[in-house]
Structures are given as C-alpha cells and as structure tokens.
Scaffold this active site. Structure first.
Site, PDB file in Angstrom:
ATOM      1  N   CYS A  93      -9.731 -20.076 -11.412  1.00 21.31           N
ATOM      2  CA  CYS A  93     -10.790 -20.284 -12.378  1.00 21.31           C
ATOM      3  C   CYS A  93     -11.822 -19.166 -12.331  1.00 21.31           C
ATOM      4  CB  CYS A  93     -11.457 -21.626 -12.098  1.00 21.31           C
ATOM      5  SG  CYS A  93     -11.026 -22.802 -13.350  1.00 21.31           S
ATOM      6  N   ARG A 150      -6.846  -7.800  -4.252  1.00 20.97           N
ATOM      7  CA  ARG A 150      -7.155  -6.365  -4.290  1.00 20.97           C
ATOM      8  C   ARG A 150      -7.506  -5.863  -5.684  1.00 20.97           C
ATOM      9  NH1 ARG A 150      -4.091  -2.633  -2.992  1.00 20.97           N
ATOM     10  NH2 ARG A 150      -5.574  -1.269  -1.965  1.00 20.97           N
ATOM     11  N   GLU A 168      -3.385   4.577  14.370  1.00 19.97           N
ATOM     12  CA  GLU A 168      -3.443   3.164  13.983  1.00 19.97           C
ATOM     13  C   GLU A 168      -3.009   2.922  12.541  1.00 19.97           C
ATOM     14  OE1 GLU A 168      -7.253   1.932  16.747  1.00 19.97           O
ATOM     15  OE2 GLU A 168      -7.637   2.639  14.720  1.00 19.97           O
ATOM     16  N   GLY A 228      -1.703   0.997   9.451  1.00 19.57           N
ATOM     17  CA  GLY A 228      -1.569  -0.407   9.052  1.00 19.57           C
ATOM     18  C   GLY A 228      -0.765  -0.464   7.770  1.00 19.57           C
ATOM     19  N   ARG A 229      -1.437  -0.105   6.676  1.00 27.29           N
ATOM     20  CA  ARG A 229      -0.826  -0.114   5.345  1.00 27.29           C
ATOM     21  C   ARG A 229       0.516   0.618   5.312  1.00 27.29           C
ATOM     22  NH1 ARG A 229      -4.284  -0.168   0.957  1.00 27.29           N
ATOM     23  NH2 ARG A 229      -5.882   0.549   2.395  1.00 27.29           N
ATOM     24  N   GLY A 268      -5.101   4.972   8.112  1.00 25.10           N
ATOM     25  CA  GLY A 268      -5.540   5.387   6.789  1.00 25.10           C
ATOM     26  C   GLY A 268      -4.551   6.205   5.992  1.00 25.10           C
TER      27      GLY A 268
HETATM   28  C1  LIG Z   1      -8.295  -0.492   8.657  1.00 28.73           C
HETATM   29  C2  LIG Z   1      -8.172   0.265   9.891  1.00 28.73           C
HETATM   30  C3  LIG Z   1      -6.946   0.834  10.250  1.00 28.73           C
HETATM   31  C4  LIG Z   1      -5.737   0.793   9.371  1.00 28.73           C
HETATM   32  O1  LIG Z   1      -5.943   1.404   8.154  1.00 28.73           O
HETATM   33  P1  LIG Z   1      -4.704   1.600   7.150  1.00 28.73           P
HETATM   34  O2  LIG Z   1      -5.349   2.200   5.955  1.00 28.73           O
HETATM   35  O3  LIG Z   1      -4.152   0.252   6.875  1.00 28.73           O
HETATM   36  O4  LIG Z   1      -3.729   2.490   7.832  1.00 28.73           O
HETATM   37  C5  LIG Z   1      -6.863   1.471  11.456  1.00 28.73           C
HETATM   38  N1  LIG Z   1      -7.924   1.556  12.291  1.00 28.73           N
HETATM   39  C6  LIG Z   1      -9.117   1.020  11.978  1.00 28.73           C
HETATM   40  C7  LIG Z   1     -10.224   1.114  12.932  1.00 28.73           C
HETATM   41  C8  LIG Z   1      -9.287   0.367  10.772  1.00 28.73           C
HETATM   42  O5  LIG Z   1     -10.471  -0.152  10.468  1.00 28.73           O
END
Ligand SMILES: *Cc1c(COP(=O)(O)O)cnc(C)c1O
Length: 432
Positions: A362, A331, A291, A293-294, A249
């Site tokens: 469309c 998004r 964790e 991601g982004r 996050g």
């Molecule tokens: C979406 C998610 C992430 C990654 O979130 P980011 O905002 O992309 O860093 C990590 N762990 C869990 C459980 C998620 O649902």
C-alpha cells in the site's frame, strides 16, 4: 545474453538458473521466490580466494560481507570455501554462531555496536572487532577486561576517498558516520589510546570506500593511503600493524550495460600497489583482508513473482503488478536501483513492451522498476527480476504483514530450501 552466467533459457522457453527451470521452481515452492545458484556463488568465492593466492602468496583472507545475504547455509558455504565472515550486528553474529562458523574468522563491524553486541563478540571470541569510535573502544576494553580476555581489534579509518560509480574523488570526506578521520589526527589519537589498553590488541586497520564500484583506481589509492598510515603508526608508536582490511564494494552486473572488472584484476593491481608502498615506506607487508558482499551473491540470485493485474493507462503507462514488491526488494524505492527483468515463462520471446512493474504494498512508490523492457506479460505469468541475490532478502520487511519469501538454492541441477517461507503464524508469533 544475460547478466549472469547462471542464467539460460531451456527448450520450453523458460528461464533457468543453475540449469534448473525457474517456472517449475515457482510452481513447486510458490511465489515470490528467491532462487540462488550455489555453484555460481562458490565460483565467485573461489575466484576471490584464488586472487589472494595468486597475487599475494595467500597472505590474506576473504571475508564474505554477510549483510548482503545472511543465513546459516551461506555461513556454511563460506566456511567450506575457507573464507571468513564480516558481520555487522548481533543477529548476523548469532547466525554465524548457530551455523558453527569458526569464530576466529568472524570480523565484527558497525558504527554503533551495543554493549550486548560487544559482550557477545568477546564471549564468542571473534577474530577481531572493527572499532568505529572511542566510545566503543572504551566499552569494549572494559568488557574484555571484566571477562579476563584480550580482544583483537582493527580501526575503521576514513581514508578520504569517496568512490562513486565511474568516478571518484579524493576529498576530505570526513562527513561520514563510519570510522576515524585520518587528516584530523583522530585516527592516530585512537591508535595511541589503544596501545595503552591491555585488554585490546590492535591488529589491523580497515577502510571501506563505497559500493557497486567499477573502477580499480580508488581501491589502489585507498590501499596506498592505508599503507602510509601503517607506516605513520609504526613511526609514532613503534606498533607494526599486521592486517590491512580494504573492505568490499566491487561492482556487479545489474544491467546489460554494466561492466564489472574481473576480481583477479582488482587483486593484481592492489597487491602490486601495496608491495610497492610497503617497500617505499620500509614496513613489512600486512596480510590483506577484503570483504566482498554483493559480488559474491548478487548476480547469482533471481526473484520470481506471479503477475496479477496488468493495467494499461492509455498514453501514460502500463502497470504490471506482482505478488511481492518493496517488502522483498526495497532497493527501487530506496535508491531507484535498476534491474533487468523478464517473463520467466516466455524467456525466448522478444521484449516488445515497456512497463512499470509494481508491487502489492500500500504505497504508490512500491515499484520494482519503471520503463522496464519485457515480453508481453499477462496475468498468471512468472516475472523474474535478475541480480537480486544481494540486499534483497537481507533488506526485506514484513510491511503490510506480508510474509518473507522462501529462498531456494540450486546446485548441480537440484534444488533445496535454505530459508523457509514465513507463515502467517510467524507474523503473529511475538504479538501478545
Ligand atoms: C557493505 C560493506 C561491505 C560489502 O559491500 P559490497 O558492496 O556488498 O561488496 C564490506 N565491508 C563493509 C564494512 C561494508 O559496510
């Protein structure tokens, strides 16, 4: 000058990513085109791995949240960077498997994993299944028992912290489809169920408090709440939880005005909070999992389009239409997410125009942005949307039967395809 260090402008006035001319890549591979800077991605991976080494003696693991952008090459890069993977579906798990990712470093999430997905996780021998609810606990225990295996699990906990950008609230926050609530006793009851089951091994607890968060405080608070729960579990059941997974996050720079916190700062504060809490509570230090991601890949990617029609509706707005849209980046239509854009072949020119960038689907709502500041764009120009590495390809669809774009990775001035462009025959492949 740019939202990412990966980006620059060359002597032709073209936008470059990882030192490679984005206009040349658009010519070579066609548009829309996703371009990712591998060196930038690896630098982010290294920064996270190092933050755990520097602040927590390396007692942890960085899991890349593959839902941000899942493909085999990304799995290989994460393996190479000594990271783990967070997967949330059979498809992401299968992708990791096909990429020969070490399964003991794969963590399987999701609020409603199917029986097939759970069986797959047991068969592959994932590092842990993050169990969301009691129905899942029961199913998983049965599947593992039938297979004669013991499966590692973590529990997804709702720590009662709702983190929004720039502010957060400590609430009941039990209204979420994910996980077990703390304050109702639901989480503790689940732990007591798990310790009775011989085919599951409860190794950890997990929480994820939101996405695109710029503030460290909610993470610190979540870590403290989770340590308290670990201590409560020890007191009530004698079980010592080994792993604390704090989710992802971490915010990234979409707009010039966004100011993400350096990843190192996050881990410094969170590690300190965990050490202090564990000391106070008299529990041993858990291994930390995070964790991202982004923040691994988001800022390291751009999407390059070709501009078609430019429609000026006097006194209303100017629509600049591109050859993609909600099908490759949903998004804006989903959350009105804002992006920086520029004309890739006029990147050195002043942004004098304010336009609405529209997709080709469309749907009137198929926009990539409104009130977008950009150079004077004309048909045939290349328009680049920045910070599209995360949640673009992974959220893409075939709406209007538009084939998904190609993804190209650049590194050390070289480019290579990591996901081929879909063809029309791919689109009809499963049609009978
Ligand atoms: C979406 C998610 C992430 C990654 O979130 P980011 O905002 O992309 O860093 C990590 N762990 C869990 C459980 C998620 O649902």
């Amino acid at each position: 000058m740019f939202v990412s260090d990966s980006l620059n402008v060359n002597e032709k006035g073209h936008l470059t990513i990882g030192g490679v001319d984005s206009v040349d890549l658009a010519k070579k591979y066609g548009t829309p085109l996703y371009i990712l800077d591998e060196d930038g991605i690896r630098a982010n991976c290294k920064a996270y791995v190092k933050s755990i080494e520097d602040n927590y003696g390396g007692n942890g693991l960085v899991l890349y949240a593959s839902k941000a952008f899942s493909c085999m090459e990304m799995c290989r890069i994460c393996d190479d960077e000594k990271m783990g993977l967070d997967v949330v579906s059979g498809g992401e798990l299968y992708t990791a498997h096909r990429a020969e990712f070490p399964m003991d470093r794969v963590y399987f999430h999701g609020n409603n994993k199917t029986q097939d997905e759970l069986s797959m996780a047991v068969e592959f021998g994932v590092g842990a299944v993050i169990v969301d609810n009691l129905t899942e606990l029961e199913s998983l225990a049965k599947i593992a028992e039938d297979a004669g295996k013991v499966v590692n699990i973590m529990f997804r906990i709702k720590p009662g912290i709702d983190a929004h950008t720039h502010n957060f609230i400590r609430t009941g926050q039990i209204d979420s489809k994910f996980g077990f609530a703390l304050e109702t006793g639901e989480a503790m009851d689940a732990v007591k169920e798990a310790v009775k089951l011989s085919s599951v091994n409860l190794v950890g607890v997990h929480c994820h408090i939101g996405s695109q968060i710029f503030d460290i405080d909610p993470f610190v608070l979540a870590a403290e709440v989770m340590c308290k729960f670990i201590a409560d579990v020890k007191a009530e059941t004698g079980l010592e939880i080994e792993k604390l997974n704090l989710g992802g996050g971490f915010g990234i720079k979409y707009l010039e005005s966004d100011e993400p916190v350096p990843y190192g700062d996050y881990m410094t504060k969170v590690a300190d909070a965990i050490k202090a809490a564990c000391n106070d509570l008299g529990i041993k230090l858990p291994a930390i999992l995070i964790e991202p991601g982004r923040s691994i890949i988001g800022s390291e990617g751009i999407t390059v389009y070709t501009v078609g029609a430019v429609k000026n509706i006097p006194n209303i707005r100017t629509y600049v239409s591109v050859d993609g849209g909600m099908c490759d980046n949903p998004r804006y239509i989903l959350y009105q997410s804002q992006y920086e854009m520029l004309c890739a072949n006029k990147a050195n020119e002043e942004k004098t125009e304010t336009v609405t960038v529209a997709g080709k689907c469309c749907e009137s709502g198929d926009l990539l942005g409104e009130n977008v500041k950009i150079q004077k764009v004309e048909p045939g120009d290349n328009l680049a949307v920045l910070s599209t590495g995360a949640y673009n390809y992974s959220m893409a669809s075939n709406y209007n039967r538009i084939p998904k774009p190609c993804s190209v990775m650049v590194s050390g001035g070289k480019d290579r395809v990591i996901i081929k462009r879909e063809t029309y025959s791919d689109l009809t492949r499963n049609d009978i």
